[in-house]
Design a protein around this motif. Structure first.
Motif, PDB file in Angstrom:
ATOM      1  N   PHE A 458       0.975  -1.060  -0.416  1.00 19.37           N
ATOM      2  CA  PHE A 458      -0.115  -0.125  -0.177  1.00 19.37           C
ATOM      3  C   PHE A 458       0.793   1.081   0.465  1.00 19.37           C
ATOM      4  CE2 PHE A 458      -2.959  -3.061   1.456  1.00 19.37           C
ATOM      5  CZ  PHE A 458      -4.187  -2.936   0.948  1.00 19.37           C
ATOM      6  N   PHE A 459       1.828   1.144   0.719  1.00 24.42           N
ATOM      7  CA  PHE A 459       2.993   2.344   0.248  1.00 24.42           C
ATOM      8  C   PHE A 459       3.903   2.649  -0.404  1.00 24.42           C
ATOM      9  CE2 PHE A 459       0.818   1.958   4.557  1.00 24.42           C
ATOM     10  CZ  PHE A 459       0.014   3.923   4.762  1.00 24.42           C
ATOM     11  N   GLU A 460       4.765   1.224  -0.867  1.00 26.72           N
ATOM     12  CA  GLU A 460       6.031   1.954  -2.173  1.00 26.72           C
ATOM     13  C   GLU A 460       5.456   1.230  -2.512  1.00 26.72           C
ATOM     14  OE1 GLU A 460       8.506  -1.875  -0.176  1.00 26.72           O
ATOM     15  OE2 GLU A 460       7.030  -1.109   1.706  1.00 26.72           O
ATOM     16  N   VAL A 461       6.871   2.239  -3.591  1.00 31.40           N
ATOM     17  CA  VAL A 461       6.720   1.967  -5.413  1.00 31.40           C
ATOM     18  C   VAL A 461       6.078   0.475  -5.588  1.00 31.40           C
ATOM     19  CG1 VAL A 461       8.171   2.326  -7.424  1.00 31.40           C
ATOM     20  CG2 VAL A 461       8.619   4.275  -5.681  1.00 31.40           C
ATOM     21  N   PRO A 462       5.684   0.488  -6.343  1.00 26.17           N
ATOM     22  CA  PRO A 462       4.782  -0.850  -7.018  1.00 26.17           C
ATOM     23  C   PRO A 462       6.478  -1.413  -7.063  1.00 26.17           C
ATOM     24  CG  PRO A 462       3.738   0.365  -8.116  1.00 26.17           C
ATOM     25  CD  PRO A 462       4.892   1.567  -7.527  1.00 26.17           C
ATOM     26  N   SER A 463       6.926  -2.188  -5.702  1.00 27.28           N
ATOM     27  CA  SER A 463       7.731  -3.214  -6.196  1.00 27.28           C
ATOM     28  C   SER A 463       7.572  -4.666  -5.032  1.00 27.28           C
ATOM     29  CB  SER A 463       8.748  -2.053  -5.386  1.00 27.28           C
ATOM     30  OG  SER A 463       9.113  -1.999  -4.370  1.00 27.28           O
ATOM     31  N   GLN A 487      22.864  -6.911 -11.918  1.00 25.36           N
ATOM     32  CA  GLN A 487      21.470  -6.856 -12.242  1.00 25.36           C
ATOM     33  C   GLN A 487      20.809  -5.847 -11.281  1.00 25.36           C
ATOM     34  OE1 GLN A 487      22.318  -6.777 -15.734  1.00 25.36           O
ATOM     35  NE2 GLN A 487      20.085  -7.368 -15.215  1.00 25.36           N
ATOM     36  N   GLU A 488      21.229  -5.497  -9.738  1.00 24.38           N
ATOM     37  CA  GLU A 488      20.002  -5.227  -9.075  1.00 24.38           C
ATOM     38  C   GLU A 488      19.607  -3.665  -9.539  1.00 24.38           C
ATOM     39  OE1 GLU A 488      21.264  -3.418  -3.952  1.00 24.38           O
ATOM     40  OE2 GLU A 488      22.956  -3.789  -5.729  1.00 24.38           O
ATOM     41  N   LYS A 489      20.226  -3.089  -9.886  1.00 23.72           N
ATOM     42  CA  LYS A 489      19.145  -1.755 -10.380  1.00 23.72           C
ATOM     43  C   LYS A 489      18.766  -1.730 -11.581  1.00 23.72           C
ATOM     44  CE  LYS A 489      20.426   3.165 -12.214  1.00 23.72           C
ATOM     45  NZ  LYS A 489      21.172   4.342 -12.709  1.00 23.72           N
ATOM     46  N   TYR A 490      18.733  -2.854 -12.268  1.00 21.46           N
ATOM     47  CA  TYR A 490      18.370  -3.254 -13.313  1.00 21.46           C
ATOM     48  C   TYR A 490      16.983  -3.721 -12.729  1.00 21.46           C
ATOM     49  CZ  TYR A 490      16.123  -5.649 -17.534  1.00 21.46           C
ATOM     50  OH  TYR A 490      15.209  -5.706 -18.929  1.00 21.46           O
ATOM     51  N   LEU A 491      17.068  -5.111 -11.694  1.00 24.50           N
ATOM     52  CA  LEU A 491      15.594  -5.196 -11.605  1.00 24.50           C
ATOM     53  C   LEU A 491      14.739  -4.084 -10.759  1.00 24.50           C
ATOM     54  CD1 LEU A 491      17.766  -8.491 -10.001  1.00 24.50           C
ATOM     55  CD2 LEU A 491      15.994  -8.657 -11.790  1.00 24.50           C
ATOM     56  N   GLU A 493      14.493  -0.944 -11.010  1.00 28.03           N
ATOM     57  CA  GLU A 493      14.168  -0.082 -12.178  1.00 28.03           C
ATOM     58  C   GLU A 493      13.496  -0.953 -13.369  1.00 28.03           C
ATOM     59  OE1 GLU A 493      16.997   2.351 -13.506  1.00 28.03           O
ATOM     60  OE2 GLU A 493      17.715   3.144 -12.248  1.00 28.03           O
ATOM     61  N   LYS A 494      13.268  -1.528 -13.899  1.00 28.50           N
ATOM     62  CA  LYS A 494      12.504  -2.471 -15.126  1.00 28.50           C
ATOM     63  C   LYS A 494      11.615  -3.750 -14.734  1.00 28.50           C
ATOM     64  CE  LYS A 494      14.757  -0.660 -18.087  1.00 28.50           C
ATOM     65  NZ  LYS A 494      13.961   1.346 -18.646  1.00 28.50           N
ATOM     66  N   LEU A 495      11.987  -4.372 -13.144  1.00 29.91           N
ATOM     67  CA  LEU A 495      10.919  -5.725 -13.138  1.00 29.91           C
ATOM     68  C   LEU A 495      10.353  -5.039 -11.295  1.00 29.91           C
ATOM     69  CD1 LEU A 495      12.961  -8.303 -14.424  1.00 29.91           C
ATOM     70  CD2 LEU A 495      11.699  -7.315 -14.756  1.00 29.91           C
ATOM     71  N   ARG A 496      10.776  -3.656 -10.990  1.00 30.75           N
ATOM     72  CA  ARG A 496       9.942  -3.759  -8.949  1.00 30.75           C
ATOM     73  C   ARG A 496      10.217  -4.676  -8.726  1.00 30.75           C
ATOM     74  NH1 ARG A 496      10.775   1.917  -9.835  1.00 30.75           N
ATOM     75  NH2 ARG A 496       9.251   2.734 -11.258  1.00 30.75           N
ATOM     76  N   LEU A 497      12.242  -5.188  -8.705  1.00 29.48           N
ATOM     77  CA  LEU A 497      11.975  -6.221  -7.498  1.00 29.48           C
ATOM     78  C   LEU A 497      13.462  -5.784  -7.231  1.00 29.48           C
ATOM     79  CD1 LEU A 497      11.558  -9.276  -9.940  1.00 29.48           C
ATOM     80  CD2 LEU A 497      10.171  -9.058  -8.068  1.00 29.48           C
ATOM     81  N   LYS A 498      12.921  -6.347  -5.595  1.00 29.87           N
ATOM     82  CA  LYS A 498      14.766  -5.823  -4.511  1.00 29.87           C
ATOM     83  C   LYS A 498      15.073  -7.385  -4.749  1.00 29.87           C
ATOM     84  CE  LYS A 498      15.857  -2.839  -0.732  1.00 29.87           C
ATOM     85  NZ  LYS A 498      15.480  -2.053  -0.128  1.00 29.87           N
ATOM     86  N   ALA A 807      16.735 -17.164 -13.212  1.00 29.01           N
ATOM     87  CA  ALA A 807      15.667 -16.753 -13.631  1.00 29.01           C
ATOM     88  C   ALA A 807      14.110 -17.322 -13.111  1.00 29.01           C
ATOM     89  CB  ALA A 807      14.982 -17.472 -15.164  1.00 29.01           C
ATOM     90  N   ASP A 808      14.561 -18.368 -12.510  1.00 30.77           N
ATOM     91  CA  ASP A 808      13.491 -18.721 -11.306  1.00 30.77           C
ATOM     92  C   ASP A 808      12.756 -18.258 -10.063  1.00 30.77           C
ATOM     93  OD1 ASP A 808      12.790 -21.428 -12.498  1.00 30.77           O
ATOM     94  OD2 ASP A 808      14.104 -22.711 -11.986  1.00 30.77           O
ATOM     95  N   VAL A 809      13.862 -17.622  -9.968  1.00 30.62           N
ATOM     96  CA  VAL A 809      14.110 -16.463  -8.566  1.00 30.62           C
ATOM     97  C   VAL A 809      12.819 -15.353  -9.304  1.00 30.62           C
ATOM     98  CG1 VAL A 809      15.662 -14.560  -7.549  1.00 30.62           C
ATOM     99  CG2 VAL A 809      16.354 -16.678  -7.661  1.00 30.62           C
ATOM    100  N   ILE A 810      13.444 -14.836 -10.657  1.00 35.05           N
ATOM    101  CA  ILE A 810      12.622 -13.509 -10.957  1.00 35.05           C
ATOM    102  C   ILE A 810      11.037 -14.358 -11.220  1.00 35.05           C
ATOM    103  CG2 ILE A 810      12.148 -12.633 -12.913  1.00 35.05           C
ATOM    104  CD1 ILE A 810      15.051 -11.695 -12.907  1.00 35.05           C
ATOM    105  N   ARG A 811      10.898 -15.463 -11.428  1.00 29.29           N
ATOM    106  CA  ARG A 811       9.613 -15.596 -11.959  1.00 29.29           C
ATOM    107  C   ARG A 811       9.004 -15.242 -10.480  1.00 29.29           C
ATOM    108  NH1 ARG A 811      11.539 -20.342 -14.375  1.00 29.29           N
ATOM    109  NH2 ARG A 811      11.043 -19.077 -15.908  1.00 29.29           N
ATOM    110  N   ILE A 812       9.572 -16.313  -9.861  1.00 28.11           N
ATOM    111  CA  ILE A 812       8.767 -15.867  -8.104  1.00 28.11           C
ATOM    112  C   ILE A 812       8.688 -14.377  -7.585  1.00 28.11           C
ATOM    113  CG2 ILE A 812       8.931 -16.230  -5.420  1.00 28.11           C
ATOM    114  CD1 ILE A 812      10.676 -19.253  -6.661  1.00 28.11           C
ATOM    115  N   GLY A 813       9.297 -13.576  -8.219  1.00 25.64           N
ATOM    116  CA  GLY A 813       9.068 -12.848  -7.904  1.00 25.64           C
ATOM    117  C   GLY A 813       7.972 -11.618  -8.649  1.00 25.64           C
ATOM    118  N   LYS A 814       7.363 -11.998  -9.495  1.00 27.10           N
ATOM    119  CA  LYS A 814       6.617 -12.076 -10.750  1.00 27.10           C
ATOM    120  C   LYS A 814       5.277 -12.287 -10.618  1.00 27.10           C
ATOM    121  CE  LYS A 814       8.390 -11.181 -14.952  1.00 27.10           C
ATOM    122  NZ  LYS A 814       8.783 -10.959 -16.509  1.00 27.10           N
ATOM    123  N   LYS A 815       5.248 -13.450  -9.728  1.00 25.36           N
ATOM    124  CA  LYS A 815       3.801 -14.501  -9.479  1.00 25.36           C
ATOM    125  C   LYS A 815       3.121 -13.032  -8.898  1.00 25.36           C
ATOM    126  CE  LYS A 815       3.030 -17.652  -7.181  1.00 25.36           C
ATOM    127  NZ  LYS A 815       3.662 -19.026  -6.102  1.00 25.36           N
TER     128      LYS A 815
END
Length: 815
Positions: A458-463, A487-491, A493-498, A807-815
């Motif tokens: 509810f409060f953070e930049v959609p990430s 890829q820390e910055k890319y994730l 900025e582009k995928l909203r994953l920290k 890629a599997d980690v990112i897949r979890i992040g995009k669930k």
């Protein structure tokens, strides 16, 4: 007139008191000022502790009393010039003598009444205010001491405070009618009863004192100085991303303070609401910060949810039974009992079937509430119409608060969905008709995870924050860490994953950092970590109980694979390149799949087959879309493909295998690859993903290695045997040459049967031109019956395997 209040943390040392004095003097430039002071930090706790010790005939209270007396006397000596110390030192010693007498009485009587508690707990404010008033006089400020024990009149019922506003307001107006001083020092928290007996306004009551004075004098604003920058979106000690709110409404502040926000004592708002007096919460140590303004409306708060808060000192009481259904007045009797026992109900929920009522009360009132209710409904309990009251412990309430929530649809859904996705079970739900507060009861152990989950929602930049715990930091693990850092910055900025790495382990050491491990020097941190222990590693991950936790296994260890079920059963996702778990007995493989579904965790192992190639994912999508697998043909060992693409019978076979080892294409034990066991495991995994119930021993395996070499115990012995078998390898190679074929180690699944083995592949076959360490899979399905669906690419190597895990980690992040 300015009305200021300073909390105990602002007065914890003489240096801090000097800082407070500077703030007060700034306000004096504009108008006369009333400054309300709490006790020095920690003193009230000590005063109550001493009372408890004395009542238990524990004379260690004397040591604590002596320590506190010394602290106050030293404050006098540091703050006030020597020539002005005599009178105040004498007054402080007199007050401590009174305290000592009170504690001696408690000690001798072995009894501690509520009246005595109120009296002793108020000494901290009296002592601090007397010292601070004298300090201001030493600064040549015209100071008056307004003893709130002579002004604020209240009625106390245990910890419940009722102020007699009519009498108190009259006292305040009379006192300040002919005010001559520039500054009035007022002790907070303390008051008196109508009979003139010293009392208090409840813990945190110094805020209340300031509000009472503001209400009586109709001030425009009350400034409350504390050690934070205002009221936050959530508790910053539990939610690092929380930030201060600039503006909130009275109603929002009331909800937040009632539900655990420590910055403001809940009754503080009572004297201010009707007169619309603002409250401005400021940071004593950062007076330049904006702070939080509490007023009629939070017009600058653009969010639907204003804040998230919690109460963790509660217990649930549940009463249920068929004897409640359709019985008029049952709820009246229920709540009347609690009223008579002076027990406050924090949360109420009742099933529409009227079969049960669930309430939350303060944890120290739960037993009394149960006893009273069981007694009141003794007849119904005896006749089995209702069950005895049940108490549920180790629970907490979390709440979303906001004036704008009622105008936005779906907030409840978002709240419960976010909690559910992190496997946070909800025990009870309550929402008022004003829709300003949505409350849920959860397990106390899940509070931190829940607050962070909701704050992210509810409060953070959609990430989305992913918390990784990695075991195995060799070839694959080190590459993965390098990729995560790069890829820390890319994730973000582009995928909203920290993505944060919080835990690392190898076979010798393990290291944790709850704030995130610095990936620039993880090797040094790990080397200086504690001794590796798989049980302790799991316990640490589980006890941290963070949202979106992922256990990453970069090993080939059967022992570590055996821990997957523990992680999944605790809602911790598992990502692995370790094939052992998925190629284990079918019942174990199925158990892992079931645990992942049951506990809302992800179990991903794309790199089990084809390293970074999307082989398993493609197969899952085919099956999920209703396609049926007819046949799978594949070259699944990048190691064996590299070996047979490189071996030309000019150099010995063992040299080629050594090269493959050095390049990182094989397991540390190359027999695992060359024996075909690795390929058998991979086709077994694909068979299972196709829907077949199959075991490893069901796979037909055609060995090209001698039985002696397969049974060798060390790599040295194995290579020695490869040297001896060189003629056989040359024979295999020459046969393929004569037939204008390539040697490929092929896995095949068809008709419910699977086999693996070395084959000669002709020039017309898709496998013929497969080079280097590439893998290839041909999926023949109902939809792809003539021309197979082909997945082809690099199938071995630390970099591509690490990228597959990534890629599997990112897949979890995009669930």
């Amino acid at each position: 007139m300015n009305i200021l209040k300073f909390g105990g943390s602002s007065l914890a040392s003489p240096d801090r008191i000097k800082l407070v004095a500077e703030t007060v003097q700034e306000h004096l430039k504009n108008d006369s000022t009333i400054a309300v002071f709490s006790a020095f930090g920690g003193v009230t706790n000590d005063l109550l502790l001493m009372a408890e010790l004395a009542s238990a005939e524990d004379d260690s209270y004397k040591e604590i009393l002596s320590k506190n007396e010394k602290r106050h006397l030293e404050a006098v000596k540091e703050l006030i010039p020597v020539q002005s110390q005599s009178a105040i030192l004498s007054r402080i010693k007199t007050e401590f003598n009174r305290l000592e007498t009170l504690y001696e009485g408690v000690y001798l009587l072995n009894e501690l009444s509520n009246k005595t508690r109120h009296v002793v707990s108020g000494f901290g404010e009296i002592l601090s205010s007397l010292i601070i008033a004298e300090y201001f006089r030493s600064l040549e400020i015209n100071v008056g001491f307004a003893d709130s024990r002579e002004i604020v009149v209240c009625r106390n019922m245990n910890e419940k405070v009722q102020v007699n506003y009519e009498e108190t307001y009259a006292n305040i107006k009379n006192y300040f009618q002919n005010a001559q001083n520039d500054l009035y020092v007022v002790p907070g928290f303390v008051a008196k009863t109508s009979q003139g007996v010293p009392s208090t306004l409840g813990r945190g009551g110094s805020d209340f004192t300031a509000a009472i004075f503001a209400g009586a004098l109709e001030a425009e604003e009350v400034l409350i100085y504390t050690d934070v920058n205002g009221m936050y979106t959530a508790n910053p000690s539990l939610v690092p991303q929380a930030y201060p709110l600039k503006n909130i409404s009275y109603e929002e502040a009331m909800e937040l303070s009632h539900f655990g926000a420590k910055v403001l004592y809940p009754p503080t708002l009572q004297p201010l609401l009707d007169k619309q007096i603002r409250i401005h919460i400021k940071n004593t140590f950062k007076p330049g910060e904006e702070g939080t303004v509490i007023s009629r409306s939070s017009k600058e708060n653009f969010r639907w949810v204003t804040g998230i808060t919690h109460i963790d000192s509660i217990k649930l009481l549940n009463i249920e039974g068929s004897g409640m259904v359709g019985i008029p007045g049952f709820s009246k009797r229920f709540f009347e009992v609690l009223f008579q026992e002076n027990i406050n109900v924090v949360l109420i929920t009742q099933a529409s079937s009227e079969h049960s009522i669930c309430i939350a009360v303060k944890d120290d009132e739960a037993e009394a509430a149960k006893e009273a209710l069981d007694e009141a409904f003794e007849a119904e309990i005896e006749h089995k119409k209702i069950k005895p009251v049940q108490i549920e412990e180790n629970v907490a309430i979390i709440a979303l608060v906001g004036d704008s929530m009622k105008s936005h649809h779906g907030l409840s859904g978002k709240m419960f969905s976010a909690l559910g996705n992190n496997n946070i079970n909800i025990r009870a739900i309550a929402q008022g008709s004003s829709e300003r507060n949505i409350s849920a009861v959860i397990a106390k152990k899940d509070v931190k995870k829940a607050l962070n989950t909701l704050h992210e929602q509810f409060f953070e930049v959609p990430s989305k924050e992913l918390n990784l715990f990695i075991t195995g930091v060799g070839n694959v693990g080190s590459k993965l860490l390098a990729q995560l850092k790069k890829q820390e910055k890319y994730l973000l900025e582009k995928l909203r994953l920290k993505v944060r790495v919080l835990g690392l382990s190898n076979s010798r050491k393990m290291y944790f950092d709850e704030e995130g491990i610095d990936l620039e020097n993880w090797q040094e941190l790990l080397e200086n970590g504690e001794q590796a222990n798989k049980q302790q590693f799991f316990d640490k991950v589980n006890n941290l109980n963070l949202r979106n936790s992922i256990f990453v296994d970069n090993t080939a260890s059967a022992e570590i694979a055996g821990w997957y079920k523990e992680y999944l059963a605790n809602s911790i996702s598992v990502v692995t390149c370790n094939k052992i778990a998925c190629a284990d007995d079918f019942v174990n493989y199925q158990q892992l799949q079931n645990l992942a579904r049951e506990y809302g965790a992800s179990f991903l192992y794309e790199t089990n087959v084809g390293a970074g190639l999307p082989i398993i994912d493609t197969l899952k999508n085919l099956v999920a879309s209703g396609d049926r697998i007819q046949k799978i043909q594949a070259v699944l060992s990048g190691s064996l493909n590299f070996v047979f693409n490189t071996y030309k019978a000019k150099d010995p076979f063992y040299k080629t295998v050594e090269m493959a080892m050095k390049e990182g294409y094989t397991e540390p034990d190359p027999k695992i690859d060359l024996s075909g066991v690795d390929v058998a495991r991979k086709i077994l995994i694909l068979a299972r993903e196709s829907g077949l119930k199959m075991e490893l021993e069901d796979i037909e395996r055609e060995d090209f290695l001698s039985e002696e070499s397969l049974n060798s115990e060390t790599n040295e012995e194995f290579f020695e045997l490869l040297k001896q078998d060189e003629p056989k390898f040359q024979e295999i190679y020459n046969s393929a040459e004569e037939n204008n074929a390539q040697l490929k180690y092929v896995a095949q699944l068809e008709g419910g049967k699977a086999k693996v083995g070395l084959q000669e592949v002709g020039a017309d076959h898709p496998f013929y031109n497969l080079s280097g360490s590439d893998n290839i899979v041909l999926f023949f399905t109902d939809r792809y019956s003539e021309q197979p669906l082909i997945v082809k690419g690099a199938g071995a190597g630390a970099d591509v395997t690490a990228s597959g895990i990534f890629a599997d980690v990112i897949r979890i992040g995009k669930k």
